[in-house]
Design a protein around this motif. Sequence first.
Motif, PDB file in Angstrom:
ATOM      1  N   GLU A 354     -19.807  -2.239 -20.523  1.00 18.15           N
ATOM      2  CA  GLU A 354     -19.704  -3.394 -19.793  1.00 18.15           C
ATOM      3  C   GLU A 354     -20.581  -3.423 -18.931  1.00 18.15           C
ATOM      4  N   ARG A 355     -19.594  -2.485 -17.957  1.00 12.31           N
ATOM      5  CA  ARG A 355     -20.398  -2.421 -16.800  1.00 12.31           C
ATOM      6  C   ARG A 355     -21.959  -2.213 -16.806  1.00 12.31           C
ATOM      7  N   ALA A 357     -23.810  -2.439 -19.215  1.00 12.65           N
ATOM      8  CA  ALA A 357     -24.538  -3.349 -19.654  1.00 12.65           C
ATOM      9  C   ALA A 357     -25.119  -4.917 -18.890  1.00 12.65           C
ATOM     10  N   PHE A 417     -21.606  -8.013 -24.950  1.00 13.92           N
ATOM     11  CA  PHE A 417     -20.271  -7.025 -24.284  1.00 13.92           C
ATOM     12  C   PHE A 417     -19.220  -7.873 -23.491  1.00 13.92           C
ATOM     13  N   GLY A 418     -19.132  -9.486 -24.403  1.00 12.02           N
ATOM     14  CA  GLY A 418     -18.245 -10.149 -23.886  1.00 12.02           C
ATOM     15  C   GLY A 418     -18.013 -10.739 -22.688  1.00 12.02           C
ATOM     16  N   TYR A 419     -19.681 -11.103 -22.043  1.00 12.56           N
ATOM     17  CA  TYR A 419     -20.318 -11.863 -20.626  1.00 12.56           C
ATOM     18  C   TYR A 419     -20.214 -13.569 -21.240  1.00 12.56           C
ATOM     19  N   SER A 430     -16.596 -12.849 -16.839  1.00  9.73           N
ATOM     20  CA  SER A 430     -16.620 -11.496 -17.140  1.00  9.73           C
ATOM     21  C   SER A 430     -15.810 -11.515 -18.330  1.00  9.73           C
ATOM     22  N   PRO A 431     -15.893 -10.434 -18.949  1.00 11.26           N
ATOM     23  CA  PRO A 431     -14.984  -9.689 -20.440  1.00 11.26           C
ATOM     24  C   PRO A 431     -13.720  -9.790 -20.565  1.00 11.26           C
TER      25      PRO A 431
END
Length: 602
Positions: A354-355, A357, A417-419, A430-431
């Motif tokens: 995720e980071r 991404a 990725f959930g942002y 953030s996620p």
Amino acid sequence: MPRPAALLAACLACAVLAAGPAAGAVERKVLRVALRTAEAGFDPQRIFDRYSVGIVENIFEPLLTYDYLARPVRLVPLTAEAIPEPEEGGTRYTFRIRPGILFADDPAFKGRKRELVARDIEYSVKRFRDPRYASPYEWLFEHKIAGLDEVADAAKKTGRFDYDAKVAGLEVRDRYTISFKLLEPDFNFLYVLAMPNVVPVAREVIEAYGDDTMAHPVGTGPFVLKDWVRRSKIVLERNPNHRGYELDPRWADPADEWDRRAIDELAGRRLPLLDRVEIFPIEEEQPRFLAWINHEHDYLDETPAEFIEQVLPNGRLAPALARQHVAVFREEQPEVTYDVFNLEDPVVGGYGPERVALRRALVLAHDRDQEISILRKGQAIPAQSAVPPGVVGYDAGFRASQQDHDPARAKALLDLFGYLDRDGDGWRESPEGKPLALDYKYNAGSQSNRQLAELWVKSAAAVGVRLSASAVQFVDLLNDKRVGKFQMAGSAWIADYPDAQNFLQLFYGPNTGQSNEARFRLAQFDALYRRSLAVPDGAERNALYREMNRLILAYAPWRLGVHRVFNHLLYPWVKGYKKHPILYTNFKYLDLDVAARQAAVK
């Protein structure tokens, strides 16, 4: 603010009316130029910004340097008698220093002339590893010289570096001979010894001035520091102890007009020819440009992009400047701009999917095409890797689609990725559901830097990411990046030596806290980098460089920027000029036609 075209015309008119010296007055050869930003100081082992180093290379002298005219660049001996051949499989290099080279006079020498000797080389290399100085270029000699790591490690424990300790890899064989023994083969080691801050200093000078060595540079170079008003004015004067140089035309290109001019104007003359150099740090681009237009400065390094259309409309010199016989030196500089992410930051850092991404999405969101066309006025080419054209190891066929401007891909990546914008306020979280707010630090010194920061704010907003921009003074920004006090920041790196290694070391894990601003630590990358050091130039090493560049793109510690194109402007009374790709300044090769300058400003 006045329009640039009108401002240019008005200042040209004022320049014509400017009064010159009184008739018959004899004027010393005083060159006046500007720096694009403020200097940090002049202790060669403690500095790392190009502007301070550019001053230092006139005060000190390394063992080796580069021929002024040769292209591609060519190493030549300076304080050394010759360039040594690698011995013992590329792990030993032995130098003999030219006898009779003198340091500039200084009270630390107590009235005696002080000769350069091999012990000065030994002492100066040790200073890079002294934890007291936290040298930003310590990486040059870390895990490099046999026995030096042990002395440095002991100093970290005791708080005192033992300069008298014997180091097997720094073997002083006699008064003028020093032999370096490396732990591993390094076929770029000679380049390191040509860097303008890898230079000998005198131990008694360093000990005499203690914590004030930044203000007391004492070297063997062609100039001495005569006066220094911090961030305002730097004055160099000719060193009366200097032995002098002569221009070597052997590797000049007879078809190159700059080479022909330099030979015509300098051949057979004892250099340096200037009596004095006055340097003025001017961070704002308009005042720096106008000072040159008004004949306050003799040449203009790196013409600001905002004035390119006035100086070179349609690629041709403006008529008002052509009438003054202004010359333009166009340079594709061996450098890269970049925007760096702090990989230790809890929001943009880390190596989890995720980071990574988030960083890759921000890269895709950033409109580099607009940066080049609008802000840089077309005076740049997009970087495809961290390695610029003009250095050994540059891969012209390498393509980085991961760095293309593509907001749709950026949004899709953030969504995946959930942002997401969970509360409907137009900004993503953030996620974990926390507010996502980023900060971008930039050099406060110029309008163009502010515009580049604003482009980042705009680009991030276009994909729903809240980003603010913070202006910081140049020297403070360098320090903040060095200690990891930032999330994102603007930066640039110009070649210290002409090999890809000099750029790829910016990602080497052990260089964190020195040149590795991203604080990027990836075992796979570090292993490739170490392997590349022991391989000479060729296909095998290029394959390693290519794989390192792929890892950089995959983990996105940087948003690759551009390779800038600079136009350097000089008045016709400046003689011997040719911009060198590696050396920062060329004061020792320049001459001034004082009568021509006096006539022009009357």
